[in-house]
Write an enzyme that holds these catalytic residues in place. Structure first.
Site, PDB file in Angstrom:
ATOM      1  N   TYR A 124     -30.846 -14.812 -28.855  1.00  0.00           N
ATOM      2  CA  TYR A 124     -29.751 -15.573 -29.487  1.00  0.00           C
ATOM      3  C   TYR A 124     -30.022 -15.878 -30.965  1.00  0.00           C
ATOM      4  O   TYR A 124     -29.172 -15.610 -31.821  1.00  0.00           O
ATOM      5  CB  TYR A 124     -29.489 -16.861 -28.707  1.00  0.00           C
ATOM      6  CG  TYR A 124     -28.261 -17.598 -29.199  1.00  0.00           C
ATOM      7  CD1 TYR A 124     -27.000 -17.002 -29.141  1.00  0.00           C
ATOM      8  CD2 TYR A 124     -28.354 -18.884 -29.724  1.00  0.00           C
ATOM      9  CE1 TYR A 124     -25.869 -17.673 -29.596  1.00  0.00           C
ATOM     10  CE2 TYR A 124     -27.225 -19.556 -30.174  1.00  0.00           C
ATOM     11  CZ  TYR A 124     -25.987 -18.944 -30.105  1.00  0.00           C
ATOM     12  OH  TYR A 124     -24.865 -19.601 -30.562  1.00  0.00           O
ATOM     13  N   SER A 177     -24.420 -19.927 -35.845  1.00  0.00           N
ATOM     14  CA  SER A 177     -25.021 -21.028 -35.084  1.00  0.00           C
ATOM     15  C   SER A 177     -26.158 -21.604 -35.910  1.00  0.00           C
ATOM     16  O   SER A 177     -26.735 -20.899 -36.754  1.00  0.00           O
ATOM     17  CB  SER A 177     -25.592 -20.511 -33.758  1.00  0.00           C
ATOM     18  OG  SER A 177     -26.434 -21.486 -33.157  1.00  0.00           O
TER      19      SER A 177
HETATM   20  N1  LIG Z   1     -21.395 -24.275 -27.628  1.00  0.00           N
HETATM   21  C1  LIG Z   1     -22.346 -24.426 -28.542  1.00  0.00           C
HETATM   22  O1  LIG Z   1     -23.154 -25.391 -28.501  1.00  0.00           O
HETATM   23  C2  LIG Z   1     -22.470 -23.439 -29.682  1.00  0.00           C
HETATM   24  C3  LIG Z   1     -23.363 -23.742 -30.727  1.00  0.00           C
HETATM   25  C4  LIG Z   1     -23.487 -22.869 -31.793  1.00  0.00           C
HETATM   26  C5  LIG Z   1     -22.737 -21.693 -31.822  1.00  0.00           C
HETATM   27  N2  LIG Z   1     -21.892 -21.413 -30.793  1.00  0.00           N
HETATM   28  C6  LIG Z   1     -21.153 -20.153 -30.865  1.00  0.00           C
HETATM   29  O2  LIG Z   1     -19.764 -20.401 -30.776  1.00  0.00           O
HETATM   30  C7  LIG Z   1     -19.124 -19.326 -30.113  1.00  0.00           C
HETATM   31  C8  LIG Z   1     -18.317 -19.866 -28.942  1.00  0.00           C
HETATM   32  O3  LIG Z   1     -19.177 -20.606 -28.080  1.00  0.00           O
HETATM   33  P1  LIG Z   1     -18.614 -21.431 -26.839  1.00  0.00           P
HETATM   34  O4  LIG Z   1     -19.588 -22.496 -26.526  1.00  0.00           O
HETATM   35  O5  LIG Z   1     -17.182 -21.770 -27.071  1.00  0.00           O
HETATM   36  O6  LIG Z   1     -18.729 -20.291 -25.708  1.00  0.00           O
HETATM   37  P2  LIG Z   1     -17.927 -20.122 -24.319  1.00  0.00           P
HETATM   38  O7  LIG Z   1     -18.826 -19.360 -23.419  1.00  0.00           O
HETATM   39  O8  LIG Z   1     -17.367 -21.415 -23.846  1.00  0.00           O
HETATM   40  O9  LIG Z   1     -16.696 -19.190 -24.768  1.00  0.00           O
HETATM   41  C9  LIG Z   1     -16.930 -17.894 -25.228  1.00  0.00           C
HETATM   42  C10 LIG Z   1     -15.712 -17.031 -24.931  1.00  0.00           C
HETATM   43  O10 LIG Z   1     -16.034 -15.698 -25.390  1.00  0.00           O
HETATM   44  C11 LIG Z   1     -15.616 -14.771 -24.415  1.00  0.00           C
HETATM   45  N3  LIG Z   1     -16.436 -13.554 -24.496  1.00  0.00           N
HETATM   46  C12 LIG Z   1     -17.746 -13.411 -24.148  1.00  0.00           C
HETATM   47  N4  LIG Z   1     -18.122 -12.136 -24.308  1.00  0.00           N
HETATM   48  C13 LIG Z   1     -17.038 -11.455 -24.764  1.00  0.00           C
HETATM   49  C14 LIG Z   1     -16.793 -10.100 -25.094  1.00  0.00           C
HETATM   50  N5  LIG Z   1     -17.758  -9.164 -24.964  1.00  0.00           N
HETATM   51  N6  LIG Z   1     -15.565  -9.746 -25.536  1.00  0.00           N
HETATM   52  C15 LIG Z   1     -14.575 -10.671 -25.653  1.00  0.00           C
HETATM   53  N7  LIG Z   1     -14.745 -11.972 -25.337  1.00  0.00           N
HETATM   54  C16 LIG Z   1     -15.957 -12.350 -24.886  1.00  0.00           C
HETATM   55  C17 LIG Z   1     -15.820 -15.493 -23.078  1.00  0.00           C
HETATM   56  O11 LIG Z   1     -15.021 -14.894 -22.052  1.00  0.00           O
HETATM   57  C18 LIG Z   1     -15.414 -16.917 -23.431  1.00  0.00           C
HETATM   58  O12 LIG Z   1     -14.037 -17.149 -23.209  1.00  0.00           O
HETATM   59  C19 LIG Z   1     -20.224 -18.338 -29.731  1.00  0.00           C
HETATM   60  O13 LIG Z   1     -20.334 -17.330 -30.706  1.00  0.00           O
HETATM   61  C20 LIG Z   1     -21.473 -19.207 -29.723  1.00  0.00           C
HETATM   62  O14 LIG Z   1     -22.642 -18.459 -29.961  1.00  0.00           O
HETATM   63  C21 LIG Z   1     -21.739 -22.251 -29.730  1.00  0.00           C
END
Ligand SMILES: NC(=O)c1ccc[n+]([C@@H]2O[C@H](COP(=O)([O-])OP(=O)(O)OC[C@H]3O[C@@H](n4cnc5c(N)ncnc54)[C@H](O)[C@@H]3O)[C@@H](O)[C@H]2O)c1
Length: 253
Positions: free
Chosen positions: A146, A133
């Site tokens: 985070y 991130s």
């Molecule tokens: N959305 C953003 O703005 C953003 C920005 C930077 C980084 N990220 C990173 O991208 C990744 C995905 O983010 P997103 O926005 O799609 O999140 P999201 O919450 O929409 O999806 C995350 C998925 O991970 C699954 N998950 C959570 N904990 C888990 C576990 N212990 N075991 C297995 N599965 C698990 C959830 O059930 C969910 O389906 C994350 O690592 C997040 O930190 C997101």
């Protein structure tokens, strides 16, 4: 005539958001995708959609992850995408809450990587992509563990890249900026706040999950055969946008 076997990619957090977009993109690229998620139903939905396989799995449960990995005869690619970012202030965050974020984002990445190492070691095209991130580079206030967790993901990426190089396993990280997913929907729902946020991004908008997913095949493919230990910030210029902040600071209103 038998079809040639497709390379196998395991994607964690594949049930929705960025992980779902990565799964779809990798299936289109020619991977046999194994969609892993805590939420088995959503993983199954994505697997059905893309003609892949799925597993309901908590990536922090080392025993369960090892049992799951033992069912996979072949793994060529691993995308450690599952992550959580619950709101919490650093002054008051409960140590258990802090630990939970580190567990999922950092240890989950390590546990899943260790579990499929035997198969990756056997592959002649092995690569890992960790989803970090911008919080690894510029801290995001109000999300307690985070930023430290994603800084650790970047560090882990570099360490894995160096230690696994002699097995011909490449390890890189993709670090998204603000992405419109289910997890950020409540933030984006405030139109004024969303407009202010977008105005600070040089690209002028929050990313779509596909903006992030489309960068992953490069790191998993042979064009990146000499690329390892790298982090690409897919953020529309956000982390280099000091000029936006200067403009805001210099404006008269
Ligand atoms: N959305 C953003 O703005 C953003 C920005 C930077 C980084 N990220 C990173 O991208 C990744 C995905 O983010 P997103 O926005 O799609 O999140 P999201 O919450 O929409 O999806 C995350 C998925 O991970 C699954 N998950 C959570 N904990 C888990 C576990 N212990 N075991 C297995 N599965 C698990 C959830 O059930 C969910 O389906 C994350 O690592 C997040 O930190 C997101």
């Amino acid at each position: 005539m038998t079809q040639p076997e497709l390379p196998v990619a395991v994607v964690t957090g594949a049930g929705r958001g960025i992980g779902a977009a990565i799964s779809r993109r990798l299936a289109r690229t020619g991977f046999d995708v194994v969609a892993v998620d805590l939420d088995g139903e959503s993983a199954s939905r994505i697997a059905d959609e893309i003609g892949g396989r799925c597993a309901a799995l908590d990536i922090t449960d080392a025993e369960a992850v090892r049992s799951f990995a033992a069912t996979l005869p072949r793994v060529d690619a691993l995308v450690n995408n599952a992550g959580i970012f619950p709101p919490a202030a650093i002054a008051t965050v409960d140590p258990d809450q802090f630990r939970k974020v580190m567990d999922v984002n950092v240890l989950g990445t390590l546990i899943m990587t260790q579990a499929v190492l035997p198969q990756l070691t056997e592959s002649n095209q092995a690569a890992i992509v960790n989803i970090a991130s911008i919080a690894a580079k510029v801290v995001t206030p109000g999300t307690a563990a985070y930023s430290p967790s994603k800084a650790a993901v970047v560090s882990l990426t570099k360490l894995l890249a160096v230690e696994l190089a002699d097995r011909d396993i490449r390890v890189n990280a993709v670090a998204p900026g603000g992405v419109a997913t289910e997890a950020t929907a409540s933030f984006s729902a405030d139109a004024d706040r969303e407009a202010r946020f977008n105005s600070l991004i040089p690209a002028g908008r929050r990313a779509t999950p596909e903006d992030i997913a489309d960068t992953v095949p490069f790191f998993l493919g042979s064009d990146a055969r000499y690329v390892t230990g790298q982090v690409v910030y897919v953020d529309g210029g956000l982390t280099e946008s000091t000029v936006s902040f200067l403009r805001a600071a210099q404006s008269s209103n």
